[in-house]
Design an enzyme around this catalytic site. Structure first.
Site, PDB file in Angstrom:
ATOM      1  N   VAL A   1      11.170  -1.638 -11.731  1.00  0.00           N
ATOM      2  CA  VAL A   1      11.727  -2.520 -10.691  1.00  0.00           C
ATOM      3  C   VAL A   1      11.068  -3.888 -10.848  1.00  0.00           C
ATOM      4  O   VAL A   1       9.831  -4.009 -10.751  1.00  0.00           O
ATOM      5  CB  VAL A   1      11.476  -1.954  -9.275  1.00  0.00           C
ATOM      6  CG1 VAL A   1      11.989  -2.930  -8.212  1.00  0.00           C
ATOM      7  CG2 VAL A   1      12.134  -0.589  -9.097  1.00  0.00           C
TER       8      VAL A   1
ATOM      9  N   HIS B   1       5.020  -4.928  -7.905  1.00  0.00           N
ATOM     10  CA  HIS B   1       4.551  -4.019  -6.849  1.00  0.00           C
ATOM     11  C   HIS B   1       3.285  -3.321  -7.290  1.00  0.00           C
ATOM     12  O   HIS B   1       3.136  -2.961  -8.453  1.00  0.00           O
ATOM     13  CB  HIS B   1       5.636  -2.993  -6.491  1.00  0.00           C
ATOM     14  CG  HIS B   1       6.287  -2.383  -7.686  1.00  0.00           C
ATOM     15  ND1 HIS B   1       7.257  -3.038  -8.420  1.00  0.00           N
ATOM     16  CD2 HIS B   1       6.084  -1.203  -8.304  1.00  0.00           C
ATOM     17  CE1 HIS B   1       7.634  -2.279  -9.419  1.00  0.00           C
ATOM     18  NE2 HIS B   1       6.926  -1.156  -9.389  1.00  0.00           N
TER      19      HIS B   1
ATOM     20  N   HIS C   1       1.270   0.003  -6.840  1.00  0.00           N
ATOM     21  CA  HIS C   1       1.320   1.389  -6.342  1.00  0.00           C
ATOM     22  C   HIS C   1      -0.054   1.744  -5.785  1.00  0.00           C
ATOM     23  O   HIS C   1      -1.077   1.475  -6.428  1.00  0.00           O
ATOM     24  CB  HIS C   1       1.592   2.369  -7.480  1.00  0.00           C
ATOM     25  CG  HIS C   1       2.924   2.219  -8.145  1.00  0.00           C
ATOM     26  ND1 HIS C   1       3.981   3.063  -7.880  1.00  0.00           N
ATOM     27  CD2 HIS C   1       3.372   1.356  -9.087  1.00  0.00           C
ATOM     28  CE1 HIS C   1       5.015   2.719  -8.639  1.00  0.00           C
ATOM     29  NE2 HIS C   1       4.673   1.686  -9.371  1.00  0.00           N
TER      30      HIS C   1
HETATM   31  P1  5GP Z   1       7.640   1.029 -11.474  1.00  0.00           P
HETATM   32  O1  5GP Z   1       8.143   2.100 -12.399  1.00  0.00           O
HETATM   33  O2  5GP Z   1       8.432  -0.235 -11.610  1.00  0.00           O
HETATM   34  O3  5GP Z   1       6.163   0.806 -11.572  1.00  0.00           O
HETATM   35  O4  5GP Z   1       7.854   1.616 -10.018  1.00  0.00           O
HETATM   36  C1  5GP Z   1       9.012   1.491  -9.273  1.00  0.00           C
HETATM   37  C2  5GP Z   1       8.830   2.348  -8.046  1.00  0.00           C
HETATM   38  O5  5GP Z   1       9.805   1.996  -7.093  1.00  0.00           O
HETATM   39  C3  5GP Z   1       8.992   3.853  -8.316  1.00  0.00           C
HETATM   40  O6  5GP Z   1       7.822   4.538  -7.923  1.00  0.00           O
HETATM   41  C4  5GP Z   1      10.211   4.236  -7.484  1.00  0.00           C
HETATM   42  O7  5GP Z   1      10.113   5.513  -6.929  1.00  0.00           O
HETATM   43  C5  5GP Z   1      10.233   3.147  -6.410  1.00  0.00           C
HETATM   44  N1  5GP Z   1      11.563   2.878  -5.894  1.00  0.00           N
HETATM   45  C6  5GP Z   1      12.693   2.646  -6.640  1.00  0.00           C
HETATM   46  N2  5GP Z   1      13.746   2.420  -5.817  1.00  0.00           N
HETATM   47  C7  5GP Z   1      13.277   2.509  -4.538  1.00  0.00           C
HETATM   48  C8  5GP Z   1      13.903   2.368  -3.265  1.00  0.00           C
HETATM   49  O8  5GP Z   1      15.104   2.127  -3.109  1.00  0.00           O
HETATM   50  N3  5GP Z   1      13.098   2.517  -2.172  1.00  0.00           N
HETATM   51  C9  5GP Z   1      11.758   2.790  -2.284  1.00  0.00           C
HETATM   52  N4  5GP Z   1      11.078   2.917  -1.156  1.00  0.00           N
HETATM   53  N5  5GP Z   1      11.146   2.934  -3.471  1.00  0.00           N
HETATM   54  C10 5GP Z   1      11.893   2.794  -4.603  1.00  0.00           C
END
Ligand code: 5GP
Length: 153
Positions: free
Chosen positions: A108, A112, A114
């Protein structure tokens, strides 16, 4: 940055669900919000209590993140982490994780951090490459250190 430029720069569509969450167009469970950052529950938690801390001002990747937003993200993540340990979630440990770019696993493109509780035997772990078990000599570390320092502002 225009949408077209962002697509050219990053190679992906810059619009993400997180902007919709910030705008109230998509539902989310909010843990914290102030003028710089927002924290809400991850929809697909690695462990119970998994939270995402995001800047309110869109930054797709680290190079776009304004320092004051980054500082606040860490401060809020620390507060949340301490709350996770003190709460009935009874978090035994905490991981912070931030993916910057596709190679790092970012999916995304609204940056962000985590923050997720860890428990003994929770099944989460890092898959380490073979090279990890044969650490380099100090002169190689020095060389890498110099490479980084040269481009640090
Ligand atoms: P990345 O892989 O980019 O580090 O993490 C993206 C995070 O966004 C994932 O842990 C995924 O579960 C979370 N995520 C994706 N779409 C949504 C959403 O619509 N709502 C929420 N609350 N989390 C999301």
């Amino acid at each position: 940055m225009t949408k077209k430029n962002a697509v050219e720069k990053h190679g992906f569509n810059p619009n993400t669900v997180f902007e919709d969450i910030l705008a109230g167009k998509l539902p989310a469970e909010f843990v914290y919000k102030d003028e710089l950052v927002t924290a809400f529950m991850d929809i697909q938690p690695i462990t119970d209590g998994h939270v995402l801390v995001i800047p309110n001002l869109k930054a797709a990747t680290l190079d776009e993140l304004k320092p004051e937003y980054g500082e606040r993200m860490f401060l809020v993540a620390q507060k949340i982490a301490l709350a996770m340990k003190a709460s009935t979630l009874a978090s035994e440990g905490i991981n912070f994780f931030l993916a910057d770019g596709q190679a790092a696993g970012q999916t995304v493109y609204h940056l962000h951090l985590h923050v997720f509780p860890r428990f003994k035997g929770d099944g989460f772990g890092w898959k380490l490459p073979e090279r990890y078990y044969s650490p380099p000599k100090m002169n190689i570390l020095k060389e890498h250190c110099e490479q980084i320092k040269k481009t640090m502002s």
